[in-house]
Design an enzyme around this catalytic site. Structure first.
Site, mmCIF file in Angstrom:
data_model
loop_
_atom_site.group_PDB
_atom_site.id
_atom_site.type_symbol
_atom_site.label_atom_id
_atom_site.label_comp_id
_atom_site.label_asym_id
_atom_site.label_seq_id
_atom_site.Cartn_x
_atom_site.Cartn_y
_atom_site.Cartn_z
ATOM 1 N N HIS A 132 0.571 -1.099 -0.015
ATOM 2 C CA HIS A 132 0.168 -0.086 0.020
ATOM 3 C C HIS A 132 0.724 1.301 0.044
ATOM 4 O O HIS A 132 0.644 2.545 0.836
ATOM 5 C CB HIS A 132 -1.031 -0.009 1.105
ATOM 6 C CG HIS A 132 -1.900 -0.968 0.927
ATOM 7 N ND1 HIS A 132 -2.346 -1.470 -0.172
ATOM 8 C CD2 HIS A 132 -2.681 -1.659 2.240
ATOM 9 C CE1 HIS A 132 -3.310 -2.381 0.111
ATOM 10 N NE2 HIS A 132 -3.645 -2.558 1.491
ATOM 11 N N HIS A 205 -9.574 1.956 0.310
ATOM 12 C CA HIS A 205 -9.308 0.806 1.211
ATOM 13 C C HIS A 205 -10.722 0.939 2.312
ATOM 14 O O HIS A 205 -10.444 0.527 3.413
ATOM 15 C CB HIS A 205 -8.187 0.827 1.920
ATOM 16 C CG HIS A 205 -7.720 -0.582 2.281
ATOM 17 N ND1 HIS A 205 -8.414 -1.252 3.450
ATOM 18 C CD2 HIS A 205 -6.811 -1.499 1.991
ATOM 19 C CE1 HIS A 205 -7.962 -2.217 3.401
ATOM 20 N NE2 HIS A 205 -6.609 -2.462 2.816
ATOM 21 N N GLU A 342 -11.394 -3.798 -3.030
ATOM 22 C CA GLU A 342 -10.314 -2.957 -3.535
ATOM 23 C C GLU A 342 -10.109 -2.935 -5.155
ATOM 24 O O GLU A 342 -9.439 -3.955 -5.235
ATOM 25 C CB GLU A 342 -8.972 -3.015 -2.808
ATOM 26 C CG GLU A 342 -9.409 -2.825 -1.333
ATOM 27 C CD GLU A 342 -8.047 -3.541 -0.579
ATOM 28 O OE1 GLU A 342 -6.869 -3.228 -0.831
ATOM 29 O OE2 GLU A 342 -8.383 -4.537 0.248
HETATM 30 C C1 GLA Z 1 -4.988 -5.138 2.199
HETATM 31 C C2 GLA Z 1 -4.335 -6.213 2.268
HETATM 32 C C3 GLA Z 1 -4.463 -7.195 3.583
HETATM 33 C C4 GLA Z 1 -4.299 -6.422 4.795
HETATM 34 C C5 GLA Z 1 -5.003 -5.070 4.700
HETATM 35 C C6 GLA Z 1 -4.706 -4.178 5.888
HETATM 36 O O1 GLA Z 1 -6.265 -5.224 2.064
HETATM 37 O O2 GLA Z 1 -4.527 -7.230 1.323
HETATM 38 O O3 GLA Z 1 -3.678 -8.015 3.557
HETATM 39 O O4 GLA Z 1 -2.812 -6.015 4.968
HETATM 40 O O5 GLA Z 1 -4.659 -4.612 3.543
HETATM 41 O O6 GLA Z 1 -4.553 -4.713 7.058
#
Ligand code: GLA
Length: 376
Positions: A132, A205, A342
């Site tokens: 991210h 997110h 997402e």
């Molecule tokens: C994303 C990732 C997950 C986790 C979340 C935050 O969706 O794919 O594995 O890291 O972010 O907790």
């Protein structure tokens, strides 16, 4: 005569007020201060309202969708996204509640990639991989707001990420426009340009719970994902490169199924993700805006549709939520109290030449659109 006039005029004015202005209309786009970032920048909260009584609150910090309030009976609303009441919560440790993610949503394997023969190293903030956008991604910066007033209010957020920021090449200017339509849709339009070749994968997110944020887990929600294939992952959640058919696996949501119906199955992919944390290869192939997923709350209560121009969507069932975040209204978010959809390009695309390209070059325009549509 005079004294009479003095009495009559105010009475007429009062009468006029009581008939035409019983309830002044609420502005459909308002803002208020929401605190200061760690570096002392002012953070604002914008609220968009539509003609149906739906409201969306967005922060200039991290482009965070702080609330989505849906009409819920006469004079009432229900907030369906997880998050915090105050900025302090967002400045602390949390799993990207509501946030705009960049430069690269999801993971880049071994926190590095090669572009035009040059290797770029990123922050290894997730088991040796980059997640991210790195240590200070787009979720942790203050964006410049621009109000777009109109019948359907919109807010535009812009941020310029400098060449080398979090290890990525090129000065990159990103604008995200959030529009609340009168069809109860939150539309996110992403645009970006760069002055050097770079890689980019923008997403949002937000964690949803259609029964209301904090009102239990999402295992009873039913979900349909319009994808015949997904990208299986290794133990570090990096795609193996394969596009695997969902048919015959617990990842098959081509027909609506409860999220919880197969989540405990002893499937190696389910073990790797600790539940659903996988990228689906949308049948639409990306490009034109198309339905990606449809989710209905427990007992059929309200439905959300997600439409996107992106080729993939990460379905994350909130497996890492652990009750450590005290959220809005004092609610604690335990495991699987929210789910994310997402919309994105596939994880680790910079290292997977067979995946759709995430390279953006000078002179090109990055454009993508995602719509969250709420039906009662
Ligand atoms: C994303 C990732 C997950 C986790 C979340 C935050 O969706 O794919 O594995 O890291 O972010 O907790």
């Amino acid at each position: 005569m005079r004294p009479q006039h003095l009495v009559v005029l105010p009475l007429l004015a009062l009468a006029a007020c009581s008939t035409t202005e019983t309830k002044p209309p609420t502005a459909n786009l308002t803002k208020e201060p929401f605190g200061k970032s760690k570096t002392g920048e002012l953070v604002e909260r914008y609220t968009l309202r539509n003609s149906k009584g739906m409201e969306v609150a967005i922060l200039t910090y991290g482009g965070i969708v702080q609330a989505i309030r849906l009409p819920n009976g006469p004079g009432k609303t229900i907030d369906v996204v997880l998050g915090f009441d105050t900025l302090d919560g967002y400045l602390g440790e949390h799993p990207y509640f509501g946030a705009l993610i960049g430069r690269y949503g999801n993971r880049i394997g071994n926190a590095k990639f090669t572009l035009n023969g040059k290797e770029y190293k990123l922050a290894a903030n997730n088991n040796g991989h980059s997640l991210h956008g790195g240590l200070k991604g787009f979720d942790k910066v203050v964006w410049a707001p621009k109000e777009i007033p109109g019948e359907e209010p919109a807010l535009e957020l812009t941020y310029t990420s400098k060449d080398g920021e979090e290890g990525y090449p090129g000065d990159l200017t990103t604008t995200v426009r959030y529009t609340l339509t009168n069809a109860n849709e939150l539309k996110l339009e992403y645009n970006a340009t760069t002055d050097k070749d770079t890689v980019l994968n923008l997403t949002n997110h937000t964690y949803f719970n259609l029964a209301g944020a904090g009102e239990g887990d999402i295992l009873g929600h039913s979900i349909q994902i319009l994808a015949d294939r997904f990208t299986p992952v290794d133990k570090g959640l990096i795609p193996t490169g394969e596009l695997k058919p969902v048919a015959g696996t617990p990842f098959d949501f081509t027909e609506p199924k409860p999220i919880g119906s197969r989540i405990m199955q002893d499937d190696p992919q389910m073990v790797n993700g600790k539940g659903y944390d996988h990228n689906y290869v949308l049948n639409s192939g990306g490009g034109a805006l198309a339905l990606a997923a449809r989710v209905t709350g427990p007992n059929g209560v309200r439905t959300m549709e997600v439409l996107t121009t992106q080729p993939g969507v990460q379905f994350y069932s909130g497996n890492f939520l652990d009750g450590s975040n005290k959220g809005k209204g004092g609610h604690v978010y335990n495991q699987r109290y929210g789910f994310c959809l997402e919309t994105q390009h596939f994880p680790d695309s910079p290292n997977k030449p067979d995946f759709p390209s995430v390279v953006l070059k000078p002179g090109e325009k990055y454009q993508s659109t995602t719509v969250y549509r709420f039906l009662q």
